[in-house]
Design a protein around this motif. Sequence first.
Motif, PDB file in Angstrom:
ATOM      1  N   MET A  88       0.837  -1.192   0.000  1.00 24.99           N
ATOM      2  CA  MET A  88       0.000   0.000   0.000  1.00 24.99           C
ATOM      3  C   MET A  88       0.883   1.259   0.000  1.00 24.99           C
ATOM      4  SD  MET A  88      -3.042   0.934   2.614  1.00 24.99           S
ATOM      5  CE  MET A  88      -3.397   2.632   2.956  1.00 24.99           C
ATOM      6  N   THR A  89       0.510   2.201  -0.819  1.00 24.81           N
ATOM      7  CA  THR A  89       1.256   3.452  -0.912  1.00 24.81           C
ATOM      8  C   THR A  89       0.732   4.434   0.122  1.00 24.81           C
ATOM      9  OG1 THR A  89       1.441   3.076  -3.285  1.00 24.81           O
ATOM     10  CG2 THR A  89       1.913   5.284  -2.512  1.00 24.81           C
ATOM     11  N   THR A  90       1.655   5.092   0.816  1.00 31.77           N
ATOM     12  CA  THR A  90       1.224   6.083   1.798  1.00 31.77           C
ATOM     13  C   THR A  90       0.893   7.385   1.096  1.00 31.77           C
ATOM     14  OG1 THR A  90       3.489   6.789   2.192  1.00 31.77           O
ATOM     15  CG2 THR A  90       2.624   5.060   3.636  1.00 31.77           C
ATOM     16  N   THR A  91      -0.055   8.098   1.638  1.00 27.37           N
ATOM     17  CA  THR A  91      -0.473   9.371   1.077  1.00 27.37           C
ATOM     18  C   THR A  91       0.577  10.431   1.396  1.00 27.37           C
ATOM     19  OG1 THR A  91      -2.781   8.744   1.387  1.00 27.37           O
ATOM     20  CG2 THR A  91      -2.322  11.091   1.056  1.00 27.37           C
ATOM     21  N   PRO A  92       1.109  11.095   0.377  1.00 24.48           N
ATOM     22  CA  PRO A  92       2.123  12.120   0.639  1.00 24.48           C
ATOM     23  C   PRO A  92       1.510  13.352   1.313  1.00 24.48           C
ATOM     24  CG  PRO A  92       1.582  12.051  -1.696  1.00 24.48           C
ATOM     25  CD  PRO A  92       0.823  10.934  -1.044  1.00 24.48           C
ATOM     26  N   THR A  93       2.333  14.035   2.098  1.00 20.51           N
ATOM     27  CA  THR A  93       1.893  15.278   2.735  1.00 20.51           C
ATOM     28  C   THR A  93       1.961  16.424   1.725  1.00 20.51           C
ATOM     29  OG1 THR A  93       4.115  15.903   3.421  1.00 20.51           O
ATOM     30  CG2 THR A  93       2.845  14.506   4.957  1.00 20.51           C
ATOM     31  N   VAL A  94       1.332  17.525   2.065  1.00 19.63           N
ATOM     32  CA  VAL A  94       1.415  18.725   1.236  1.00 19.63           C
ATOM     33  C   VAL A  94       2.882  19.114   1.043  1.00 19.63           C
ATOM     34  CG1 VAL A  94       0.888  21.209   1.183  1.00 19.63           C
ATOM     35  CG2 VAL A  94      -0.902  19.570   1.780  1.00 19.63           C
ATOM     36  N   GLU A  95       3.665  19.029   2.124  1.00 20.58           N
ATOM     37  CA  GLU A  95       5.085  19.399   2.046  1.00 20.58           C
ATOM     38  C   GLU A  95       5.847  18.484   1.086  1.00 20.58           C
ATOM     39  OE1 GLU A  95       3.346  18.967   4.949  1.00 20.58           O
ATOM     40  OE2 GLU A  95       3.134  21.103   5.401  1.00 20.58           O
ATOM     41  N   GLU A  96       5.559  17.187   1.128  1.00 22.25           N
ATOM     42  CA  GLU A  96       6.213  16.240   0.210  1.00 22.25           C
ATOM     43  C   GLU A  96       5.828  16.527  -1.241  1.00 22.25           C
ATOM     44  OE1 GLU A  96       6.647  12.348   3.159  1.00 22.25           O
ATOM     45  OE2 GLU A  96       4.736  12.720   2.157  1.00 22.25           O
ATOM     46  N   LEU A  97       4.576  16.849  -1.460  1.00 21.21           N
ATOM     47  CA  LEU A  97       4.108  17.166  -2.815  1.00 21.21           C
ATOM     48  C   LEU A  97       4.753  18.460  -3.329  1.00 21.21           C
ATOM     49  CD1 LEU A  97       0.369  16.256  -2.239  1.00 21.21           C
ATOM     50  CD2 LEU A  97       1.980  14.985  -3.683  1.00 21.21           C
ATOM     51  N   GLU A  98       4.860  19.450  -2.452  1.00 20.39           N
ATOM     52  CA  GLU A  98       5.514  20.709  -2.837  1.00 20.39           C
ATOM     53  C   GLU A  98       6.990  20.477  -3.158  1.00 20.39           C
ATOM     54  OE1 GLU A  98       4.480  23.144   0.537  1.00 20.39           O
ATOM     55  OE2 GLU A  98       2.614  23.834  -0.422  1.00 20.39           O
ATOM     56  N   ALA A  99       7.635  19.581  -2.405  1.00 20.12           N
ATOM     57  CA  ALA A  99       9.044  19.258  -2.660  1.00 20.12           C
ATOM     58  C   ALA A  99       9.209  18.589  -4.024  1.00 20.12           C
ATOM     59  CB  ALA A  99       9.593  18.363  -1.552  1.00 20.12           C
ATOM     60  N   GLN A 100       8.248  17.764  -4.419  1.00 16.68           N
ATOM     61  CA  GLN A 100       8.300  17.155  -5.751  1.00 16.68           C
ATOM     62  C   GLN A 100       8.310  18.242  -6.823  1.00 16.68           C
ATOM     63  OE1 GLN A 100       4.830  14.614  -5.766  1.00 16.68           O
ATOM     64  NE2 GLN A 100       5.974  12.838  -4.966  1.00 16.68           N
ATOM     65  N   GLU A 101       7.470  19.232  -6.666  1.00 17.58           N
ATOM     66  CA  GLU A 101       7.396  20.312  -7.660  1.00 17.58           C
ATOM     67  C   GLU A 101       8.691  21.116  -7.719  1.00 17.58           C
ATOM     68  OE1 GLU A 101       3.888  22.713  -7.330  1.00 17.58           O
ATOM     69  OE2 GLU A 101       2.602  21.033  -7.934  1.00 17.58           O
ATOM     70  N   ASN A 114       1.552   9.098  -8.913  1.00 19.80           N
ATOM     71  CA  ASN A 114       2.837   8.431  -8.726  1.00 19.80           C
ATOM     72  C   ASN A 114       3.449   7.946 -10.033  1.00 19.80           C
ATOM     73  OD1 ASN A 114       2.923   8.909  -5.977  1.00 19.80           O
ATOM     74  ND2 ASN A 114       2.009   6.936  -5.440  1.00 19.80           N
ATOM     75  N   LEU A 115       2.622   7.555 -10.987  1.00 17.36           N
ATOM     76  CA  LEU A 115       3.131   7.131 -12.289  1.00 17.36           C
ATOM     77  C   LEU A 115       3.793   8.312 -13.001  1.00 17.36           C
ATOM     78  CD1 LEU A 115       3.444   4.842 -14.346  1.00 17.36           C
ATOM     79  CD2 LEU A 115       1.148   5.408 -15.196  1.00 17.36           C
ATOM     80  N   VAL A 116       3.171   9.478 -12.940  1.00 20.08           N
ATOM     81  CA  VAL A 116       3.762  10.682 -13.528  1.00 20.08           C
ATOM     82  C   VAL A 116       5.077  11.023 -12.826  1.00 20.08           C
ATOM     83  CG1 VAL A 116       3.450  13.172 -13.872  1.00 20.08           C
ATOM     84  CG2 VAL A 116       1.565  11.609 -14.357  1.00 20.08           C
ATOM     85  N   ILE A 117       5.091  10.980 -11.504  1.00 22.84           N
ATOM     86  CA  ILE A 117       6.301  11.303 -10.742  1.00 22.84           C
ATOM     87  C   ILE A 117       7.430  10.339 -11.094  1.00 22.84           C
ATOM     88  CG2 ILE A 117       7.305  11.445  -8.409  1.00 22.84           C
ATOM     89  CD1 ILE A 117       5.328  13.748  -9.259  1.00 22.84           C
TER      90      ILE A 117
END
Length: 154
Positions: free
Chosen positions: A1-14, A143-146
């Motif tokens: 199971m994939t854990t849901t990323p936090t807003v901070e983790e998503l912002e770091a991806q960007e 996640n596929l896009v990332i």
Amino acid sequence: MTTTPTVEELEAQERRLVFSQFTYDDAWALGSLLVELARERRAPVAIDIHRAGQQLFHAALPGSTPDNDAWIARKRRVVERYGSASYLVGARHRAKGTTFEASSRLDPDTYAAHGGSFPLTVKGAGVIGAITVSGLPQLEDHNLVIEALEHFLS
């Protein structure tokens, strides 16, 4: 199971997933990489890359439907309007205890803050387009896009 990323983790991806340039050839190569990843997983997805209002890449894999194209358009419009990943926009609303649909005042038939569309950001130029996948649960689309962006940019 994939854990849901936090807003901070998503912002770091960007912040991390930024191009030095983004050409027609880059769109073809990145789109083709996504097709390859999706085929390996037998993922029933549609894939789209837009830059400056022009569709540079589109593929529909077995099991995808016309509904996936409609989802792509709705998710891409969120990226174009907010300059952030569609999943991140939805996560920001959820973090405030609401939903995008309830608080954005935008037509849900036109905009969808569901995972799968990610901004194409070029250093020095900002967001110039979006790469979008539709057909899986929203976190899997995201996640596929990332995964494809991380591989392409490495």
